[in-house]
Design an enzyme around this catalytic site. Structure first.
Site, PDB file in Angstrom:
ATOM      1  N   ASP A  69       5.141  -3.967   4.162  1.00 30.50           N
ATOM      2  CA  ASP A  69       6.193  -3.065   3.692  1.00 30.50           C
ATOM      3  C   ASP A  69       6.510  -1.929   4.656  1.00 30.50           C
ATOM      4  O   ASP A  69       7.436  -1.160   4.417  1.00 30.50           O
ATOM      5  CB  ASP A  69       5.790  -2.468   2.330  1.00 30.50           C
ATOM      6  CG  ASP A  69       5.853  -3.503   1.215  1.00 30.50           C
ATOM      7  OD1 ASP A  69       6.717  -4.378   1.287  1.00 30.50           O
ATOM      8  OD2 ASP A  69       5.028  -3.437   0.287  1.00 30.50           O
ATOM      9  N   HIS A 117      -4.361  -2.616   2.715  1.00 33.20           N
ATOM     10  CA  HIS A 117      -4.195  -3.917   2.071  1.00 33.20           C
ATOM     11  C   HIS A 117      -5.529  -4.373   1.536  1.00 33.20           C
ATOM     12  O   HIS A 117      -6.560  -4.139   2.166  1.00 33.20           O
ATOM     13  CB  HIS A 117      -3.665  -4.955   3.077  1.00 33.20           C
ATOM     14  CG  HIS A 117      -3.046  -6.133   2.418  1.00 33.20           C
ATOM     15  ND1 HIS A 117      -3.787  -7.191   1.965  1.00 33.20           N
ATOM     16  CD2 HIS A 117      -1.754  -6.406   2.123  1.00 33.20           C
ATOM     17  CE1 HIS A 117      -2.970  -8.070   1.416  1.00 33.20           C
ATOM     18  NE2 HIS A 117      -1.724  -7.634   1.488  1.00 33.20           N
TER      19      HIS A 117
HETATM   20  C1  SDX Z   1       2.004  -5.625  -0.804  1.00 33.81           C
HETATM   21  O1  SDX Z   1      -1.853  -8.392  -2.140  1.00 33.81           O
HETATM   22  C2  SDX Z   1      -0.908  -8.723  -1.383  1.00 33.81           C
HETATM   23  O2  SDX Z   1      -0.979  -9.705  -0.671  1.00 33.81           O
HETATM   24  C3  SDX Z   1       0.305  -7.827  -1.440  1.00 33.81           C
HETATM   25  C4  SDX Z   1       1.420  -8.059  -0.387  1.00 33.81           C
HETATM   26  C5  SDX Z   1       2.150  -9.376  -0.631  1.00 33.81           C
HETATM   27  O3  SDX Z   1       2.730  -9.921   0.333  1.00 33.81           O
HETATM   28  O4  SDX Z   1       2.230  -9.828  -1.772  1.00 33.81           O
HETATM   29  O5  SDX Z   1       0.902  -8.018   0.922  1.00 33.81           O
HETATM   30  C6  SDX Z   1       2.545  -6.989  -0.528  1.00 33.81           C
HETATM   31  O6  SDX Z   1       1.872  -5.288  -1.953  1.00 33.81           O
HETATM   32  C7  SDX Z   1       1.653  -4.710   0.353  1.00 33.81           C
HETATM   33  C8  SDX Z   1       1.012  -3.386  -0.082  1.00 33.81           C
HETATM   34  C9  SDX Z   1       2.087  -2.353  -0.383  1.00 33.81           C
HETATM   35  N1  SDX Z   1       1.519  -1.102  -0.926  1.00 33.81           N
HETATM   36  C10 SDX Z   1       1.442   0.022  -0.224  1.00 33.81           C
HETATM   37  O7  SDX Z   1       1.799   0.105   0.947  1.00 33.81           O
HETATM   38  C11 SDX Z   1       0.929   1.211  -0.998  1.00 33.81           C
HETATM   39  C12 SDX Z   1      -0.129   1.930  -0.186  1.00 33.81           C
HETATM   40  N2  SDX Z   1      -1.299   1.105  -0.094  1.00 33.81           N
HETATM   41  C13 SDX Z   1      -2.298   1.208  -1.012  1.00 33.81           C
HETATM   42  O8  SDX Z   1      -2.155   1.892  -2.188  1.00 33.81           O
HETATM   43  C14 SDX Z   1      -3.451   0.199  -0.974  1.00 33.81           C
HETATM   44  O9  SDX Z   1      -3.873   0.041   0.333  1.00 33.81           O
HETATM   45  C15 SDX Z   1      -3.183  -1.167  -1.639  1.00 33.81           C
HETATM   46  C16 SDX Z   1      -2.615  -1.038  -3.031  1.00 33.81           C
HETATM   47  C17 SDX Z   1      -2.228  -1.987  -0.791  1.00 33.81           C
HETATM   48  C18 SDX Z   1      -4.534  -1.915  -1.729  1.00 33.81           C
HETATM   49  O10 SDX Z   1      -5.334  -1.312  -2.685  1.00 33.81           O
HETATM   50  P1  SDX Z   1      -6.911  -1.586  -2.828  1.00 33.81           P
HETATM   51  O11 SDX Z   1      -7.304  -2.815  -2.159  1.00 33.81           O
HETATM   52  O12 SDX Z   1      -7.223  -1.451  -4.282  1.00 33.81           O
HETATM   53  O13 SDX Z   1      -7.560  -0.401  -2.005  1.00 33.81           O
HETATM   54  P2  SDX Z   1      -7.931   1.023  -2.548  1.00 33.81           P
HETATM   55  O14 SDX Z   1      -6.759   1.697  -3.115  1.00 33.81           O
HETATM   56  O15 SDX Z   1      -9.133   0.874  -3.458  1.00 33.81           O
HETATM   57  O16 SDX Z   1      -8.372   1.753  -1.218  1.00 33.81           O
HETATM   58  C19 SDX Z   1      -9.629   1.514  -0.573  1.00 33.81           C
HETATM   59  C20 SDX Z   1      -9.904   2.712   0.304  1.00 33.81           C
HETATM   60  C21 SDX Z   1      -9.830   4.019  -0.474  1.00 33.81           C
HETATM   61  O17 SDX Z   1     -10.659   4.962   0.200  1.00 33.81           O
HETATM   62  P3  SDX Z   1     -12.138   5.307  -0.385  1.00 33.81           P
HETATM   63  O18 SDX Z   1     -11.935   5.849  -1.806  1.00 33.81           O
HETATM   64  O19 SDX Z   1     -12.902   4.018  -0.404  1.00 33.81           O
HETATM   65  O20 SDX Z   1     -12.696   6.328   0.563  1.00 33.81           O
HETATM   66  O21 SDX Z   1      -8.908   2.843   1.305  1.00 33.81           O
HETATM   67  C22 SDX Z   1      -8.138   4.026   1.107  1.00 33.81           C
HETATM   68  C23 SDX Z   1      -8.395   4.448  -0.320  1.00 33.81           C
HETATM   69  O22 SDX Z   1      -8.201   5.821  -0.504  1.00 33.81           O
HETATM   70  N3  SDX Z   1      -6.711   3.645   1.251  1.00 33.81           N
HETATM   71  C24 SDX Z   1      -5.752   4.448   1.679  1.00 33.81           C
HETATM   72  C25 SDX Z   1      -4.584   3.672   1.676  1.00 33.81           C
HETATM   73  N4  SDX Z   1      -4.871   2.432   1.252  1.00 33.81           N
HETATM   74  C26 SDX Z   1      -6.179   2.419   0.996  1.00 33.81           C
HETATM   75  N5  SDX Z   1      -5.761   5.721   2.032  1.00 33.81           N
HETATM   76  C27 SDX Z   1      -4.566   6.257   2.404  1.00 33.81           C
HETATM   77  N6  SDX Z   1      -3.402   5.556   2.431  1.00 33.81           N
HETATM   78  C28 SDX Z   1      -3.388   4.268   2.072  1.00 33.81           C
HETATM   79  N7  SDX Z   1      -2.255   3.579   2.075  1.00 33.81           N
END
Ligand code: SDX
Length: 381
Positions: A316, A262
């Site tokens: 989720d 998140h």
């Molecule tokens: C919702 O914003 C809100 O409030 C949203 C929400 C709401 O109520 O409205 O809470 C609802 O959208 C929940 C999120 C649902 N999405 C997912 O579950 C999809 C999987 N999650 C991700 O793709 C991610 O964590 C996000 C999209 C939720 C957040 O994206 P960010 O903040 O842009 O983070 P990022 O993708 O830049 O990741 C930062 C780091 C990375 O590693 P590094 O490159 O720094 O080494 O964390 C890692 C990412 O690779 N990472 C993950 C991960 N999420 C982040 N690695 C593996 N699996 C994951 N799920």
């Protein structure tokens, strides 16, 4: 105009508005709606009261709440022409696309737009809260060749939705659990779909366009669409033994594990904790779900491998397991998120109108300059 030369991908850490609607504390895993902890609302409130709180800013007196509930009840039905339009939607289309189209279509039927008239605002709020669940349920039945079901005035908001999906009155536990799910999803600060809603609202367009744009944004797998993806992922993994290799492969390939991570929360999402308890309640009453064991193992392995990066279950992760036990089809999980989040989007619509300035950020141009215009015959790739 002030400009900054700094660009933050994903607008990470950039402030987009002052807001009094909800606060998210990502370090401690706390969420409040209008200052009230989500845990307290989940225990004591119900969806329409929480929607009232979010949209109008305070907990209603008994007669205000009764009047609001009655207005919503009265507007649950959708026009036959909207149903007829939905009958023409392809049955293979995703229900989020059907919802986005239907929400936008409401703007055709209610085209008067007087944003400075409180009665117009009230009518739009009531209409959208009332009709969105009916449209989601109608598409579910119509795409299977059945007629849609009329709402039942003797049922609560949550119970009526479950009834319209199945033509069966839900038991008390299912209706309450579903109602709590709606409250948990109702609002969450400046998330992507709410930002979308506020940008659209800032142009002073109509509220149906605001909600339609937010629905489109919510649908993506990085946002609300993740709840549907989580179940598909658990099914693909198939067994507890397969969890560890799956997580290791995701990390090696740098692919995202659905339902984890998140932008704001660096600990387990407080809503995921409540949803997990709700899942356990429904499993106790209706029987265990083998995918829950897989989910628990995933939480453990992801904490071990990615916990130090602040990656934990988000809202989720457990919601789909609850919905599945309530008999809800997988591709309706995200539309259900949209039903709930309509309350938050409407609250932000109102707040945006209260202090509006059109959103118009800047960009840093990195393209070519001083290019000649080449005639067709002189162009090559
Ligand atoms: C919702 O914003 C809100 O409030 C949203 C929400 C709401 O109520 O409205 O809470 C609802 O959208 C929940 C999120 C649902 N999405 C997912 O579950 C999809 C999987 N999650 C991700 O793709 C991610 O964590 C996000 C999209 C939720 C957040 O994206 P960010 O903040 O842009 O983070 P990022 O993708 O830049 O990741 C930062 C780091 C990375 O590693 P590094 O490159 O720094 O080494 O964390 C890692 C990412 O690779 N990472 C993950 C991960 N999420 C982040 N690695 C593996 N699996 C994951 N799920």
């Amino acid at each position: 105009m002030t400009t900054t030369c700094e660009y933050k991908p994903g607008l990470d850490g950039i402030t987009a508005a002052y807001s009094g609607i909800s606060s998210v504390n990502g370090k401690e895993g706390l969420l409040e709606y209008r200052g009230i902890p989500i845990e307290e609302l989940a225990e004591k409130s119900h969806f329409l009261e929480t929607a009232y709180l979010l949209i109008w800013g305070y907990l209603p007196q008994a007669d205000d709440l009764e009047a609001f509930e009655a207005e919503v009840r009265e507007h649950r039905r959708i026009k036959y022409r909207i149903r007829d339009m939905m009958k023409c939607f392809p049955e293979s289309g995703h229900p989020m696309d059907a919802l986005q189209t239907s929400a936008a279509a409401l703007g055709l039927f209610y085209s008067r737009r007087v944003l400075d008239d409180p009665s117009y605002i009230r009518a739009a709020v009531v209409r959208l809260l009332a009709k969105i669940p009916t449209m989601v349920a109608a598409f579910q039945l119509l795409r299977h060749g059945n007629d849609s079901i009329q709402p039942r005035d003797d049922l609560s908001y949550a119970a009526n939705f479950l009834y319209m999906l199945t033509e069966k009155e839900p038991d008390e536990l299912s209706a309450r659990v579903f109602d709590v799910c709606l409250m948990l999803h109702a609002e969450h600060g400046m998330n992507a779909s709410t930002f979308s809603a506020r940008v659209t609202a800032s142009t002073l367009t109509d509220p149906y366009a605001v909600i339609a744009s937010a629905v489109g944004t919510l649908a993506g797998p990085l946002h609300g669409g993740a709840n549907e993806e989580v179940l598909a992922m658990l099914e693909r993994i198939g067994s507890v033994e397969n969890v560890r290799p799956f997580v290791e492969e995701c990390i090696a390939k740098k692919s995202k594990i659905m339902g984890f991570g998140h932008r704001v929360y660096k600990v387990k999402d407080p809503r995921a904790k409540i949803l997990q308890k709700l899942a356990e309640q429904v499993f106790e009453k209706f029987g265990a779900d083998r995918y829950y064991e897989i989910a628990l193992e995933m939480e453990k392995v992801v904490a071990e491998k990615l916990g130090q990066k602040g990656i934990h279950p988000n809202v989720d992760f457990y919601s789909g397991l609850v919905y599945r036990k309530l008999g809800i089809p997988q591709d309706l999980f995200t539309p259900i998120f949209a039903i709930a989040r309509t309350a938050g989007w409407l609250a932000h619509w109102r707040e945006q109108l209260g202090e509006n300035r059109i959103y118009r950020p800047t960009q840093i141009y990195v393209g070519k300059r001083n290019q000649p215009y080449l005639p067709l015959e002189e162009r090559s790739l």
